[in-house]
Scaffold this active site. Sequence first.
Site, PDB file in Angstrom:
ATOM      1  N   ASP A  91     -38.163 -21.712 -30.192  1.00  0.00           N
ATOM      2  CA  ASP A  91     -37.923 -21.911 -31.627  1.00  0.00           C
ATOM      3  C   ASP A  91     -37.769 -20.576 -32.349  1.00  0.00           C
ATOM      4  OD1 ASP A  91     -38.479 -24.419 -30.763  1.00  0.00           O
ATOM      5  OD2 ASP A  91     -40.437 -24.558 -31.718  1.00  0.00           O
ATOM      6  N   ASP A 138     -39.078 -24.187 -22.095  1.00  0.00           N
ATOM      7  CA  ASP A 138     -39.279 -22.757 -22.417  1.00  0.00           C
ATOM      8  C   ASP A 138     -40.564 -22.204 -21.805  1.00  0.00           C
ATOM      9  OD1 ASP A 138     -40.829 -24.164 -24.300  1.00  0.00           O
ATOM     10  OD2 ASP A 138     -40.186 -22.952 -26.027  1.00  0.00           O
ATOM     11  N   SER A 162     -38.690 -27.220 -36.436  1.00  0.00           N
ATOM     12  CA  SER A 162     -39.403 -25.941 -36.329  1.00  0.00           C
ATOM     13  C   SER A 162     -39.507 -25.142 -37.615  1.00  0.00           C
ATOM     14  CB  SER A 162     -38.744 -25.069 -35.263  1.00  0.00           C
ATOM     15  OG  SER A 162     -39.183 -25.479 -34.047  1.00  0.00           O
ATOM     16  N   SER A 163     -39.969 -25.804 -38.639  1.00  0.00           N
ATOM     17  CA  SER A 163     -40.212 -25.082 -39.889  1.00  0.00           C
ATOM     18  C   SER A 163     -41.279 -24.007 -39.687  1.00  0.00           C
ATOM     19  CB  SER A 163     -40.646 -26.054 -40.978  1.00  0.00           C
ATOM     20  OG  SER A 163     -41.739 -26.820 -40.531  1.00  0.00           O
ATOM     21  N   SER A 164     -42.243 -24.274 -38.828  1.00  0.00           N
ATOM     22  CA  SER A 164     -43.335 -23.308 -38.649  1.00  0.00           C
ATOM     23  C   SER A 164     -42.835 -22.037 -37.967  1.00  0.00           C
ATOM     24  CB  SER A 164     -44.489 -23.933 -37.878  1.00  0.00           C
ATOM     25  OG  SER A 164     -44.004 -24.514 -36.690  1.00  0.00           O
ATOM     26  N   TYR A 195     -49.587 -31.302 -26.460  1.00  0.00           N
ATOM     27  CA  TYR A 195     -48.624 -30.261 -26.085  1.00  0.00           C
ATOM     28  C   TYR A 195     -49.245 -29.287 -25.078  1.00  0.00           C
ATOM     29  CZ  TYR A 195     -45.200 -26.484 -26.612  1.00  0.00           C
ATOM     30  OH  TYR A 195     -44.251 -25.519 -26.377  1.00  0.00           O
ATOM     31  N   GLU A 213     -35.556 -29.493 -23.160  1.00  0.00           N
ATOM     32  CA  GLU A 213     -36.802 -29.717 -23.900  1.00  0.00           C
ATOM     33  C   GLU A 213     -38.003 -29.470 -22.982  1.00  0.00           C
ATOM     34  OE1 GLU A 213     -37.065 -29.391 -27.089  1.00  0.00           O
ATOM     35  OE2 GLU A 213     -35.863 -31.143 -27.528  1.00  0.00           O
ATOM     36  N   HIS A 214     -38.990 -28.779 -23.519  1.00  0.00           N
ATOM     37  CA  HIS A 214     -40.220 -28.433 -22.785  1.00  0.00           C
ATOM     38  C   HIS A 214     -39.939 -27.551 -21.568  1.00  0.00           C
ATOM     39  CE1 HIS A 214     -43.247 -30.705 -25.057  1.00  0.00           C
ATOM     40  NE2 HIS A 214     -42.256 -31.545 -25.319  1.00  0.00           N
TER      41      HIS A 214
END
Length: 389
Positions: A171, A37, A125-127, A221, A34-35
């Site tokens: 994502d 990338d 991560s729908s976006s 973020y 996590e975090h």
Amino acid sequence: MMRKLEKLIAAYAEKFKGQPLVVTSPGRINLLGEHLDYNSGIVLPAAINRYIYLAVGKREDNMINVCALDFQDEVSTQLSDLKPAWKLWPNYVLGVVKEFQRSGKELSGMNIVISGDIPLAGGMSSSAALACAAAFALNELYQSGFTKVELARIAQKSENDFVGVKCGIMDQYASLFGKENHFIKLDCDSLQHEYVPFESERLEFVLFDSGVKHHLISSEYNTRREECQQGLQAIKATLPNVVRFTDLDEKALIQFKGQLSEKVYNRCLYVVQEMKRVEQACSALIAGDFGRLGGLMSLTHEGLRDLYEVSCKECDYLVDIVRKNEGVLGARMMGAGFGGCIIALVEKATSQFVIDQTKHAYKQQFGKEPKVYHTAISGGSAVAEMAMA
Ligand code: GLA
């Protein structure tokens, strides 16, 4: 999926007439990394069986009509006049159109209808799935010839520039490259990946949604990203061979304690520790050592909570109570943080009991039940088979 596709195509036909191209693009979970990338690390996401569905057809003029079925909302604009809308959702589509234009691709006006079953703001991560659906669809419709890696970059860039979130590429990559029953071991520096199988009849990943809407767009973020860069720059000044976090380990980092601010040091410490955990998690996955894997997930949660400081009290509570149950191998908050879901590795035989217990306890504590999602690791973006629709 079938019902959603049928509704989507019917809505398209009613609104715009004709037969659209229909694509699906999935949401994702992330096992570890996590975090990492945007810190040139390795991440371990997988696409899941929840999707954005997008129908698109060409127009003869320059209008772009985008209709969000689930919101009963739509926007219209001109191809020559693409700028971020004040509403958020259209920007994930319009930003992609803009990126295609920027790279010199000839487009026409188009009609688009979208729908989906990825919970919004749940950390799945729908976006990114929406941006990937748009990129994948345009690439097919106009035969633009982009590779999937290029599409992932386009979707990421559109989110960076059009939406204003400096997100990494995990994502988008996961949505495009998903493979059934496999995690994607993605090196975010080289953008090369390997698939790592997840094979277990016995276990499943269950998501518990805190119901807290994370505000990724809000500054936190982007701030984490800056803090990591700040730390890396300061370290480079003393150790010029350190170009990225992968050139560093915990031992080398310790000498900077006291030199970096406590906050920046903690962010960097989380990053180097998490990088090591990702490697260990891959070995554990390959060896089928799921107990070890679960333990690593739990350590990641502690790092995200105490060092990276992106958790929230609701997610911490969920992780704590879920982990207390027998049959739970590990749990942690998932995604950007500040709300959304936690992910737990659970024995299927006990998962219903764990879910009931957790719902009850969470309701006692916060006055509402968490939503729960079972996941299946699935394939990536694809043209929908019309036979199904
Ligand atoms: C969000 C971003 C990703 C990644 C995760 C945290 O989902 O879009 O790029 O940084 O947060 O791992």
